[in-house]
Design a protein around this motif. Structure first.
Motif, short mmCIF file in Angstrom:
data_model
loop_
_atom_site.label_atom_id
_atom_site.label_comp_id
_atom_site.label_asym_id
_atom_site.label_seq_id
_atom_site.Cartn_x
_atom_site.Cartn_y
_atom_site.Cartn_z
N ALA A 1 37.50 49.15 41.56
CA ALA A 1 38.09 47.85 41.24
C ALA A 1 37.03 46.74 41.22
O ALA A 1 37.04 45.88 40.33
CB ALA A 1 39.20 47.51 42.24
N ILE A 2 36.12 46.78 42.17
CA ILE A 2 35.07 45.75 42.24
C ILE A 2 34.14 45.87 41.03
O ILE A 2 33.72 44.86 40.45
CB ILE A 2 34.25 45.88 43.54
N LYS A 3 33.83 47.08 40.63
CA LYS A 3 32.95 47.28 39.48
C LYS A 3 33.56 46.66 38.22
O LYS A 3 32.88 45.97 37.45
CB LYS A 3 32.71 48.78 39.27
N LEU A 4 34.86 46.89 38.01
CA LEU A 4 35.54 46.31 36.86
C LEU A 4 35.65 44.79 37.00
O LEU A 4 35.51 44.05 36.01
CB LEU A 4 36.93 46.94 36.71
N MET A 5 35.89 44.33 38.21
CA MET A 5 36.00 42.89 38.46
C MET A 5 34.72 42.17 38.10
O MET A 5 34.74 41.12 37.42
CB MET A 5 36.35 42.62 39.93
N VAL A 6 33.59 42.71 38.53
CA VAL A 6 32.30 42.08 38.25
C VAL A 6 32.07 41.98 36.74
O VAL A 6 31.59 40.96 36.24
CB VAL A 6 31.15 42.86 38.92
N GLN A 7 32.43 43.03 36.01
CA GLN A 7 32.28 42.99 34.55
C GLN A 7 33.16 41.91 33.94
O GLN A 7 32.74 41.20 33.02
CB GLN A 7 32.62 44.37 33.96
N CYS A 8 34.37 41.78 34.44
CA CYS A 8 35.28 40.75 33.95
C CYS A 8 34.71 39.36 34.25
O CYS A 8 34.80 38.46 33.40
CB CYS A 8 36.65 40.91 34.61
N HIS A 9 34.12 39.18 35.40
CA HIS A 9 33.57 37.89 35.80
C HIS A 9 32.39 37.45 34.93
O HIS A 9 32.03 36.27 34.91
CB HIS A 9 33.14 37.92 37.27
N GLN A 10 31.83 38.38 34.22
CA GLN A 10 30.69 38.05 33.36
C GLN A 10 31.10 37.60 31.96
O GLN A 10 30.27 37.16 31.17
CB GLN A 10 29.76 39.27 33.26
N PHE A 11 32.39 37.67 31.66
CA PHE A 11 32.86 37.25 30.33
C PHE A 11 32.67 35.75 30.16
O PHE A 11 33.00 34.96 31.04
CB PHE A 11 34.35 37.57 30.15
N LYS A 12 32.16 35.37 29.02
CA LYS A 12 31.99 33.95 28.69
C LYS A 12 33.10 33.56 27.72
O LYS A 12 32.97 33.66 26.50
CB LYS A 12 30.62 33.70 28.07
N VAL A 13 34.22 33.17 28.26
CA VAL A 13 35.39 32.83 27.46
C VAL A 13 35.93 31.46 27.86
O VAL A 13 35.77 31.02 29.00
CB VAL A 13 36.50 33.88 27.62
N GLU A 14 36.55 30.80 26.91
CA GLU A 14 37.17 29.50 27.17
C GLU A 14 38.65 29.70 27.45
O GLU A 14 39.45 29.92 26.54
CB GLU A 14 36.96 28.57 25.98
#
Length: 285
Positions: free
Chosen positions: A96-109
């Motif tokens: 879950a943390i691995k996926l979370m970190v990837q999500c946190h890197q998204f540059k979206v408005e």
């Protein structure tokens, strides 16, 4: 008016539409069309399709086939969700943390999390039927909500939580929102609660919504900080944890009032047992 699934331009010939009842909120369907299987979900925010497309392009979510203001259509992933997998809690947390970190890197408005708005929305939806809560208990509920928000705001100001500290938070990394394919690939799904917020919020919701014992907090922090330079503020994390327990309990209590399903009452109590509200409110639901 909501257009029927069978009329969407992404489908030529729809054979069967099967409701998916495993979730607790959104209307979802398995659609068999054009000799393929698709996942269809009613969307409630404009942010969900935006992040779903971005996540798919980063290979952590199913491919998006079509979306409009009402529907999000993606490929259907055959497999079980992580909550049903025979893995240890530590292994589930790691994934879950691995996926979370990837999500946190998204540059979206997308929209920022405003805790006051979330609480006011839930309280404004007549969370409890009149017979379930006394006038004094309603006052206590409002008072506690103000206390939770104040604690959050004070801590955020102390740690200087500016826009540069905000990340794309999934907002609901329930283990059931991680699908394991038959090839054992993990997919993060359901971006209905996505928002810009401090990473501490997503970590807190991960703990709260999965009822993870708080003695796992050091492990979560360690795993998160292995993948990023962001330093987790433990005070802010714990304050967000109280906020998450509180709003989750409100959501489940509201669902209980709307349905009278005992499952929702149980889930509300499960969340609020971590708060001072336990003795004063929970015996009514």
């Amino acid at each position: 008016m909501l257009p029927p699934l069978s009329t969407l331009v992404c489908f030529n010939t729809v054979d069967t539409i099967v409701p998916i009842t495993a979730g607790l909120s959104s209307q979802c369907y398995q659609v068999f069309a054009d000799k393929k299987c698709f996942f269809a979900k009613q969307v409630t925010t404009t942010d969900e399709p935006i992040v779903s497309i971005y996540a798919a392009s980063n290979n952590i979510s199913p491919s998006v086939i079509y979306h409009d203001e009402h529907w999000l259509i993606t490929e259907f992933i055959t497999g079980d969700n992580l909550s049903l997998e025979q893995q240890s809690i530590d292994e589930k947390i790691r994934l879950a943390i691995k996926l979370m970190v990837q999500c946190h890197q998204f540059k979206v408005e997308i929209n920022k999390l405003v805790p006051e708005n979330v609480v006011n929305y839930l309280l404004g939806k007549q969370v409890f039927a009149p017979q379930r809560l006394s006038t004094q208990q309603k006052k206590d509920l409002q008072h506690y909500s103000e206390s939770v928000i104040t604690s959050l705001n004070v801590t955020k100001n102390t740690v200087n939580s500016t826009s540069s500290n905000l990340v794309c938070c999934h907002g609901d990394i329930n283990f059931s929102n991680i699908v394991m394919s038959l090839e054992n690939k993990a997919y993060l799904v359901d971006y209905e609660c996505v928002c810009l917020a401090p990473a501490e919020y997503d970590l807190a919701m991960l703990v709260a919504v999965n009822n993870i014992n708080e003695d796992k907090l050091p492990l979560l922090i360690e795993l998160y900080q292995k993948h990023t330079e962001y330093e987790i503020n433990q005070t802010l994390l714990k304050n967000y944890l109280q906020f998450c327990y509180f709003i989750n309990g409100l959501w489940y209590a509201r669902a209980y009032d709307n349905s009278d399903l005992v499952q929702f009452a149980h889930l509300a109590k499960q969340q609020w047992q971590h708060l001072p509200l336990q003795q004063n409110l929970l015996f009514n639901i």
